[in-house]
Design a protein around this motif. Structure first.
Motif, short mmCIF file in Angstrom:
data_model
loop_
_atom_site.label_atom_id
_atom_site.label_comp_id
_atom_site.label_asym_id
_atom_site.label_seq_id
_atom_site.Cartn_x
_atom_site.Cartn_y
_atom_site.Cartn_z
N MET A 1 0.84 -1.20 0.00
CA MET A 1 0.00 0.00 0.00
C MET A 1 0.88 1.25 0.00
N ARG A 2 0.30 2.35 -0.45
CA ARG A 2 1.01 3.62 -0.46
C ARG A 2 1.38 4.02 0.96
N ILE A 3 2.45 4.82 1.08
CA ILE A 3 2.90 5.20 2.43
C ILE A 3 1.96 6.22 3.09
N ASP A 4 1.10 6.86 2.32
CA ASP A 4 0.16 7.83 2.90
C ASP A 4 -1.19 7.20 3.25
N THR A 5 -1.26 5.88 3.28
CA THR A 5 -2.47 5.16 3.66
C THR A 5 -2.74 5.42 5.15
N PRO A 6 -4.00 5.60 5.55
CA PRO A 6 -4.30 5.78 6.98
C PRO A 6 -3.69 4.65 7.81
N LYS A 7 -3.01 5.02 8.87
CA LYS A 7 -2.31 4.04 9.72
C LYS A 7 -3.28 3.25 10.58
N ASP A 8 -2.89 2.03 10.88
CA ASP A 8 -3.63 1.14 11.78
C ASP A 8 -5.09 0.93 11.39
N THR A 9 -5.36 0.96 10.09
CA THR A 9 -6.71 0.69 9.60
C THR A 9 -6.65 -0.51 8.67
N PRO A 10 -7.35 -1.59 9.00
CA PRO A 10 -7.35 -2.76 8.11
C PRO A 10 -7.88 -2.38 6.72
N THR A 11 -7.34 -3.01 5.72
CA THR A 11 -7.72 -2.70 4.34
C THR A 11 -9.22 -2.76 4.13
N HIS A 12 -9.88 -3.76 4.68
CA HIS A 12 -11.32 -3.92 4.45
C HIS A 12 -12.16 -2.82 5.11
N LEU A 13 -11.56 -2.05 6.02
CA LEU A 13 -12.30 -0.96 6.66
C LEU A 13 -12.05 0.40 5.99
N LEU A 14 -11.15 0.44 5.01
CA LEU A 14 -10.90 1.68 4.29
C LEU A 14 -12.01 1.93 3.28
N GLU A 15 -12.34 3.19 3.10
CA GLU A 15 -13.29 3.54 2.05
C GLU A 15 -12.51 3.51 0.74
N ASN A 16 -12.98 2.73 -0.22
CA ASN A 16 -12.31 2.56 -1.50
C ASN A 16 -10.85 2.09 -1.32
N PRO A 17 -10.64 0.90 -0.77
CA PRO A 17 -9.28 0.43 -0.50
C PRO A 17 -8.39 0.30 -1.73
N GLU A 18 -8.98 0.10 -2.90
CA GLU A 18 -8.19 -0.04 -4.13
C GLU A 18 -7.34 1.20 -4.42
N GLN A 19 -7.79 2.36 -3.95
CA GLN A 19 -7.03 3.59 -4.21
C GLN A 19 -5.70 3.61 -3.46
N TRP A 20 -5.59 2.81 -2.40
CA TRP A 20 -4.39 2.81 -1.57
C TRP A 20 -3.39 1.72 -1.98
N ILE A 21 -3.83 0.70 -2.70
CA ILE A 21 -2.96 -0.41 -3.07
C ILE A 21 -2.19 -0.05 -4.33
N THR A 22 -0.87 -0.27 -4.29
CA THR A 22 -0.02 0.03 -5.44
C THR A 22 -0.25 -1.01 -6.53
N SER A 23 0.17 -0.71 -7.74
CA SER A 23 -0.01 -1.67 -8.83
C SER A 23 0.82 -2.93 -8.60
N VAL A 24 2.03 -2.77 -8.08
CA VAL A 24 2.85 -3.94 -7.74
C VAL A 24 2.20 -4.68 -6.57
N GLY A 25 1.63 -3.92 -5.63
CA GLY A 25 0.95 -4.51 -4.48
C GLY A 25 -0.20 -5.40 -4.88
N LYS A 26 -0.92 -5.03 -5.92
CA LYS A 26 -2.04 -5.85 -6.40
C LYS A 26 -1.54 -7.22 -6.84
N VAL A 27 -0.42 -7.24 -7.54
CA VAL A 27 0.16 -8.51 -8.00
C VAL A 27 0.66 -9.32 -6.80
N LEU A 28 1.35 -8.65 -5.88
CA LEU A 28 1.87 -9.35 -4.70
C LEU A 28 0.73 -9.98 -3.89
N ARG A 29 -0.35 -9.24 -3.72
CA ARG A 29 -1.49 -9.77 -2.95
C ARG A 29 -2.19 -10.90 -3.69
N LYS A 30 -2.39 -10.73 -4.99
CA LYS A 30 -3.09 -11.76 -5.77
C LYS A 30 -2.34 -13.09 -5.75
#
Length: 79
Positions: free
Chosen positions: A29-58
């Protein structure tokens, strides 16, 4: 590669017997992502995940650095 900041990050997790320990993971995820917030609780979490991060997670490759945690416990190695 597509976001400034460290490649790896530490996160606190509870393990066996509810002992708190640091887990090492690839940062997806980007370094400016809200801290200590699980991904599933973020509003529009896809905006915070990097393109490389999407591949790593998948592919679950973001979990690969956890082998260091296993070696630290099993071999009692200080890293």
């Amino acid at each position: 590669m597509d976001s400034q900041g460290p490649v790896l990050f530490h996160q606190k997790r509870y393990g066996k017997n509810k002992v708190l320990f640091d887990i090492l993971k690839f940062r997806t995820m980007r370094i400016d992502t809200p801290k200590d917030t699980p991904t599933h609780l973020l509003e529009n979490p896809e905006q915070w995940i990097t393109s490389v991060g999407k591949v790593l997670r998948k592919t679950s490759l973001d979990e690969l650095p956890q082998i260091i945690n296993i070696l630290k416990v099993k071999c009692r190695v200080v890293i």
